[in-house]
Design a protein around this motif. Structure first.
Motif, mmCIF file in Angstrom:
data_model
loop_
_atom_site.group_PDB
_atom_site.id
_atom_site.type_symbol
_atom_site.label_atom_id
_atom_site.label_comp_id
_atom_site.label_asym_id
_atom_site.label_seq_id
_atom_site.Cartn_x
_atom_site.Cartn_y
_atom_site.Cartn_z
ATOM 1 N N LEU A 81 0.102 -0.710 9.759
ATOM 2 C CA LEU A 81 1.052 -1.448 8.917
ATOM 3 C C LEU A 81 0.331 -2.351 7.924
ATOM 4 O O LEU A 81 0.740 -2.450 6.760
ATOM 5 C CB LEU A 81 2.004 -2.266 9.785
ATOM 6 N N ALA A 82 -0.729 -3.009 8.361
ATOM 7 C CA ALA A 82 -1.477 -3.899 7.465
ATOM 8 C C ALA A 82 -2.075 -3.116 6.303
ATOM 9 O O ALA A 82 -1.980 -3.548 5.139
ATOM 10 C CB ALA A 82 -2.570 -4.629 8.232
ATOM 11 N N LEU A 83 -2.668 -1.977 6.584
ATOM 12 C CA LEU A 83 -3.270 -1.177 5.510
ATOM 13 C C LEU A 83 -2.216 -0.587 4.578
ATOM 14 O O LEU A 83 -2.403 -0.559 3.360
ATOM 15 C CB LEU A 83 -4.152 -0.078 6.096
ATOM 16 N N ALA A 84 -1.115 -0.138 5.135
ATOM 17 C CA ALA A 84 -0.043 0.395 4.288
ATOM 18 C C ALA A 84 0.533 -0.710 3.399
ATOM 19 O O ALA A 84 0.791 -0.488 2.216
ATOM 20 C CB ALA A 84 1.049 1.027 5.144
ATOM 21 N N THR A 85 0.704 -1.904 3.957
ATOM 22 C CA THR A 85 1.216 -3.035 3.176
ATOM 23 C C THR A 85 0.265 -3.377 2.035
ATOM 24 O O THR A 85 0.689 -3.672 0.919
ATOM 25 C CB THR A 85 1.422 -4.270 4.077
ATOM 26 N N ALA A 86 -1.024 -3.308 2.303
ATOM 27 C CA ALA A 86 -2.021 -3.642 1.285
ATOM 28 C C ALA A 86 -2.022 -2.645 0.128
ATOM 29 O O ALA A 86 -2.467 -2.982 -0.970
ATOM 30 C CB ALA A 86 -3.413 -3.687 1.913
ATOM 31 N N ARG A 87 -1.486 -1.466 0.348
ATOM 32 C CA ARG A 87 -1.548 -0.405 -0.660
ATOM 33 C C ARG A 87 -0.266 -0.236 -1.464
ATOM 34 O O ARG A 87 -0.116 0.755 -2.177
ATOM 35 C CB ARG A 87 -1.912 0.907 0.024
ATOM 36 N N THR A 88 0.658 -1.180 -1.349
ATOM 37 C CA THR A 88 1.899 -1.085 -2.113
ATOM 38 C C THR A 88 2.372 -2.491 -2.481
ATOM 39 O O THR A 88 1.772 -3.483 -2.076
ATOM 40 C CB THR A 88 2.977 -0.303 -1.326
#
Length: 145
Positions: A52-59
């Motif tokens: 979730l942290a990485l996905a959040t960082a990419r959008t």
């Protein structure tokens, strides 16, 4: 999404689906986690938070806010420990109950379902299940090619 209050760009919809796939790979189907030791279950929950942290960082925008809210709801996982420790040296961590582990795993499965249903916006401004991808700009989610 359903009432048109916010639209999901195709790249964001793809990112959401890849995050969903990574979450499914980490948590597995109902009944799977319960067979594992608490230490491994906690590892998997922490890996889900990392997804979730990485996905959040990419959008950005609504999708990022949605993912950040999901991460926030799962923050108790960060206060759990699976090992015994002297309370004075445990940094405020506590062992989770079996019910707490199961509830967090259930929440991640629900999140997986929600992320798989993110509709992508087409060029005409309408949302659909399009698979057009802006993956080079978005990057990848852990566990996904």
């Amino acid at each position: 999404m359903r009432d048109g209050a916010w639209r999901v760009a195709s790249g964001d919809a793809d990112l959401a689906r890849r995050a969903a796939d990574a979450l499914a790979a980490v948590i597995g189907p109902p009944g799977f986690q319960e067979l594992l030791p608490g230490l491994v279950r906690l590892e998997h929950l922490r890996e889900a938070l990392a997804v979730l942290a990485l996905a959040t960082a990419r959008t950005h925008g609504h999708v990022a806010w949605f993912l950040a809210s999901a991460s926030h709801a799962l923050t108790p996982v960060l206060q759990w420990r699976a090992l015994t420790a002297d309370p004075d040296h445990a940094f405020g961590t506590i062992p989770p109950t079996t019910t707490e582990l199961a509830d967090a795993e259930h929440a991640i499965r629900h999140l997986h379902t929600a992320l798989t249903h993110f509709p992508a916006e087409t060029g005409d401004g309408e949302a659909n299940g399009s698979d057009s991808v802006d993956s080079e700009q978005r990057g990848t989610v852990p566990g996904q090619p």
